[in-house]
Design an enzyme around this catalytic site. Structure first.
Site, PDB file in Angstrom:
ATOM      1  CE  LYS A 194      -2.307  -5.093  -7.686  1.00 20.83           C
ATOM      2  NZ  LYS A 194      -1.227  -6.030  -8.006  1.00 20.83           N
ATOM      3  CE  LYS A 246      -2.341  -5.393  -3.722  1.00 19.54           C
ATOM      4  NZ  LYS A 246      -1.416  -6.255  -4.425  1.00 19.54           N
TER       5      LYS A 246
END
Ligand code: PBG
Length: 321
Positions: A194, A246
């Site tokens: 992330k 992400k």
């Protein structure tokens, strides 16, 4: 000329037969925001078409998602009160846990009901963890909070815990807490790679984030590709059942790297800023909205995502059906 690749592009039926990547409704997961309190759903201005639901208004939305045949929903809570330790996160009466109970009761057999396991929606400083005396995010103290949050979410009926906080060791800690409480079969989705991304901007409005500053001491540097793969490997070693990359579109190389080697399913999150950019350009008439949405999602699948979290999940599933 013997080789003419255009031959296979000549009719819609041929193109359909030789397509390499398909998107099925079951590959799509819808993120949903649920706020504390009653009244009408509140629109999120930077995400046209997305709202903060209440536990009442979410019910018809859940029914529509189930009818569309998507794979699941990912719930985010928007509490009325926040504090330094994010105590609403592991309170059984906290909004996320209440919403989880509602969703599990309404659609828990048709959809995989998933929960965001992170403190940022619940802390008054807006960070994903608790702070030490110098104001830095305290990794190990945060993991203690995640353990408690995991148990609260398990008891509320979450069917997949989405660990999005980017603390070191969070997967192992949560796995240990779940197993010790008998939740050995509850799987973990680790937001493994992330990145500290500007594309989360509209999400901050969606959850009324109180964050000042940024998350660069725990989320990844957008410049780092090798490190994304390493994070995914660490999370698999710690027991992650699914790993995530992400955001999606600016990180397709990382996604492809992880997908090439991961022994577990790999998902990607098409985040709020990706949604907002396409909606904004389409609203201006600058791009074809439906084609841009479809192309964006098929690209993420092509790069290697087994499933995609996207705010368009239900609409796209309805197009496919
Ligand atoms: C953190 C979290 C964030 C998003 C999902 N989980 C925000 C952040 O890390 O700042 C962003 C999702 C999006 O932008 O759509 N709990």
């Amino acid at each position: 000329m013997i080789v003419r690749p255009r031959r296979l592009r000549s009719t819609p039926a041929l193109r359909r037969l030789v397509t390499e990547t398909r998107v099925h409704p079951a590959d799509l997961v819808l993120p949903m925001f649920v706020r504390e309190g009653s009244g009408d759903p509140v629109p999120i201005s930077s995400m046209p078409g997305v709202v903060q639901h209440t536990t009442e208004s979410m019910k018809p939305a859940l029914a529509r998602a189930a009818a569309a045949g998507i794979g699941g929903i990912m719930l985010f809570g928007v509490p009325e009160h926040k504090d330094a330790t994010g105590s609403g996160a592991d309170d059984p009466a906290g909004i996320l846990n209440v919403a989880t109970r509602v969703a599990a009761a309404e659609v828990g057999t048709d959809l995989v009901v998933q929960t965001d396991l992170c403190l940022d929606e619940f802390t008054d400083h807006g960070h994903c963890g608790v702070l030490d005396s110098r104001g830095a995010v305290d990794n190990d103290a945060t993991n203690e909070r995640y353990r408690a949050m995991a148990l609260a979410q398990a008891e509320a009926g979450s069917q997949l815990l989405g660990l999005s906080g980017m603390m070191d060791g969070q997967v192992a800690e949560v796995r240990d807490a779940l197993d010790a409480a008998g939740h050995t079969d509850l799987p973990i989705l680790a937001y493994a790679a992330k990145y500290a991304s500007a594309f989360y901007g509209p999400f901050r409005e969606a959850v009324q984030s109180s964050l000042v500053g940024d998350r660069r001491t725990y989320q990844l540097d957008p410049a780092n590709r090798r490190e994304g793969l390493r994070e995914a490997e660490v999370d698999v070693d710690e027991g992650a059942d699914i790993v995530m990359v992400k955001p999606a579109m600016s990180y397709l190389d990382v996604l492809a790297d992880v997908a090439a080697t991961s022994p577990v399913p790999v998902w990607a999150y098409q985040v709020s800023g990706e949604y907002a950019m396409i909606e904004a350009a389409a609203a201006q008439g600058w791009i074809d909205r439906r084609r841009a949405i479809e192309e964006s999602i098929v690209s993420i699948r092509r790069a290697g995502a087994d499933a995609v979290l996207t705010y368009w999940a239900v609409e796209v599933a309805e197009w496919i059906r």
